[in-house]
Design a protein around this motif. Structure first.
Motif, PDB file in Angstrom:
ATOM      1  N   GLY A  98      22.620 -22.778  45.848  1.00 29.42           N
ATOM      2  CA  GLY A  98      21.837 -23.826  46.493  1.00 29.42           C
ATOM      3  C   GLY A  98      20.972 -23.312  47.624  1.00 29.42           C
ATOM      4  O   GLY A  98      20.393 -24.110  48.367  1.00 29.42           O
ATOM      5  N   LYS A  99      20.856 -21.999  47.778  1.00 24.84           N
ATOM      6  CA  LYS A  99      20.052 -21.402  48.845  1.00 24.84           C
ATOM      7  C   LYS A  99      18.842 -20.697  48.235  1.00 24.84           C
ATOM      8  O   LYS A  99      18.991 -19.851  47.349  1.00 24.84           O
ATOM      9  N   ALA A 100      17.658 -21.031  48.730  1.00 23.28           N
ATOM     10  CA  ALA A 100      16.434 -20.463  48.170  1.00 23.28           C
ATOM     11  C   ALA A 100      16.380 -18.951  48.360  1.00 23.28           C
ATOM     12  O   ALA A 100      15.883 -18.221  47.496  1.00 23.28           O
ATOM     13  N   GLU A 101      16.913 -18.457  49.484  1.00 25.22           N
ATOM     14  CA  GLU A 101      16.842 -17.017  49.742  1.00 25.22           C
ATOM     15  C   GLU A 101      17.644 -16.203  48.726  1.00 25.22           C
ATOM     16  O   GLU A 101      17.380 -15.022  48.507  1.00 25.22           O
ATOM     17  N   VAL A 170      13.347  -3.619  54.305  1.00 23.34           N
ATOM     18  CA  VAL A 170      12.525  -4.736  54.785  1.00 23.34           C
ATOM     19  C   VAL A 170      13.113  -6.078  54.372  1.00 23.34           C
ATOM     20  O   VAL A 170      13.201  -7.019  55.181  1.00 23.34           O
ATOM     21  N   GLN A 171      13.524  -6.183  53.122  1.00 26.47           N
ATOM     22  CA  GLN A 171      13.906  -7.494  52.594  1.00 26.47           C
ATOM     23  C   GLN A 171      15.327  -7.925  52.982  1.00 26.47           C
ATOM     24  O   GLN A 171      15.570  -9.130  53.157  1.00 26.47           O
ATOM     25  N   TYR A 172      16.248  -6.986  53.115  1.00 28.13           N
ATOM     26  CA  TYR A 172      17.619  -7.399  53.393  1.00 28.13           C
ATOM     27  C   TYR A 172      17.762  -8.113  54.743  1.00 28.13           C
ATOM     28  O   TYR A 172      18.432  -9.158  54.821  1.00 28.13           O
ATOM     29  N   GLY A 181       9.922 -17.654  53.172  1.00 32.57           N
ATOM     30  CA  GLY A 181       8.488 -17.382  53.114  1.00 32.57           C
ATOM     31  C   GLY A 181       8.172 -15.902  53.263  1.00 32.57           C
ATOM     32  O   GLY A 181       7.385 -15.331  52.500  1.00 32.57           O
ATOM     33  N   TRP A 182       8.790 -15.294  54.262  1.00 31.00           N
ATOM     34  CA  TRP A 182       8.565 -13.864  54.486  1.00 31.00           C
ATOM     35  C   TRP A 182       9.175 -13.021  53.365  1.00 31.00           C
ATOM     36  O   TRP A 182       8.643 -11.955  53.010  1.00 31.00           O
ATOM     37  N   LEU A 190       5.511  -5.559  48.582  1.00 32.54           N
ATOM     38  CA  LEU A 190       6.259  -4.329  48.324  1.00 32.54           C
ATOM     39  C   LEU A 190       6.604  -4.168  46.846  1.00 32.54           C
ATOM     40  O   LEU A 190       7.401  -3.291  46.492  1.00 32.54           O
ATOM     41  N   GLY A 191       5.999  -5.006  46.021  1.00 34.02           N
ATOM     42  CA  GLY A 191       6.233  -4.915  44.588  1.00 34.02           C
ATOM     43  C   GLY A 191       5.263  -3.947  43.935  1.00 34.02           C
ATOM     44  O   GLY A 191       5.270  -2.747  44.217  1.00 34.02           O
TER      45      GLY A 191
END
Length: 239
Positions: A98-101, A170-172, A181-182, A190-191
């Protein structure tokens, strides 16, 4: 393999073989766009509506639409299927928690695992890029007999590792902070752009050298002439 084909393969350089394989892996501008569209759809929908199910639905729907276009055009579906598979796993994680992240967690875990595996391959002197050489020669392990090829493949594998490590670094932290959003922005930036930069660096390395696919055979020792001008055995030390 005929003798002529073997001679041609021996003259082929490692750099030329890897450049050929990299060009196939890129997928062109269309392949790049197809990998980014589902992430853009998910991120923008979440930021505008804050509706997780809607964001997941539009993301998966965009990937399915791209696949339908590919099938209608009878063109390769490799890159859009990769995108669809990735967004399917991301949707499962996000809907389950249920979490977008959490939609970005599989990608972070994938890059972390990929980094560990590739670094390990370099440490044990089985760099993964070496298997590209094996796919060209038809022998998956013969390239390890040439130390110059192993060194080159290790350098190229490092260039593949660096983008994966950077994505995790960066992403973790953004994932832990719940910055959806970020996270979406970082995933896109970074893809493929970072991957293209990595491939460009690899091509730059490849254009600077000409490492033979196989080591040239050692030349036979020249016979030693005896005092009468006839070939004879080389005298042993002290004779």
């Amino acid at each position: 393999m005929t003798e002529a084909a073997a001679d041609e393969q021996a003259r082929q350089t490692v750099e030329a073989a890897v450049r050929t394989q990299l060009s196939k892996a890129l997928g062109g501008l269309r392949g790049t766009a197809e990998s980014a569209v589902p992430t853009v759809a998910f991120t923008l929908t979440w930021l505008l509506a804050h509706d997780l199910r809607l964001a997941v639905g539009l993301s998966v729907g965009s990937a399915v639409l791209l696949l339908a276009v590919r099938l209608a055009q009878r063109s390769t579906t490799q890159f859009v299927l990769n995108s669809l598979f990735g967004i399917g796993i991301a949707a499962f994680f996000a809907l389950r928690s249920g979490k977008a992240e959490d939609a970005f967690l599989p990608g972070i875990l994938y890059n972390a695992g990929y980094s560990v595996a590739m670094i390990f391959s370099i440490v044990v002197r089985w760099p993964v890029v070496g298997f590209i050489i094996g796919s060209v020669t038809g022998d998956p392990t013969a390239w390890r007999e040439n130390p110059a090829v192993v060194r080159l493949c290790s350098r190229l594998t490092w260039l593949l590792v660096l983008p994966c490590v950077l994505r995790v670094l960066v992403q973790y932290p953004l994932y832990l902070a719940g910055q959806v959003g970020w996270l979406g922005t970082a995933k896109i930036a970074l893809g493929w752009p970072l991957q293209l930069a990595s491939f460009a660096a690899m091509v730059w390395v490849l254009t600077r050298g000409r490492t033979p696919m196989q080591e040239p055979p050692a030349a036979p020792a020249a016979p030693v002439e005896d005092g009468d001008g006839e070939p004879g055995a080389r005298p042993a030390p002290g004779e």
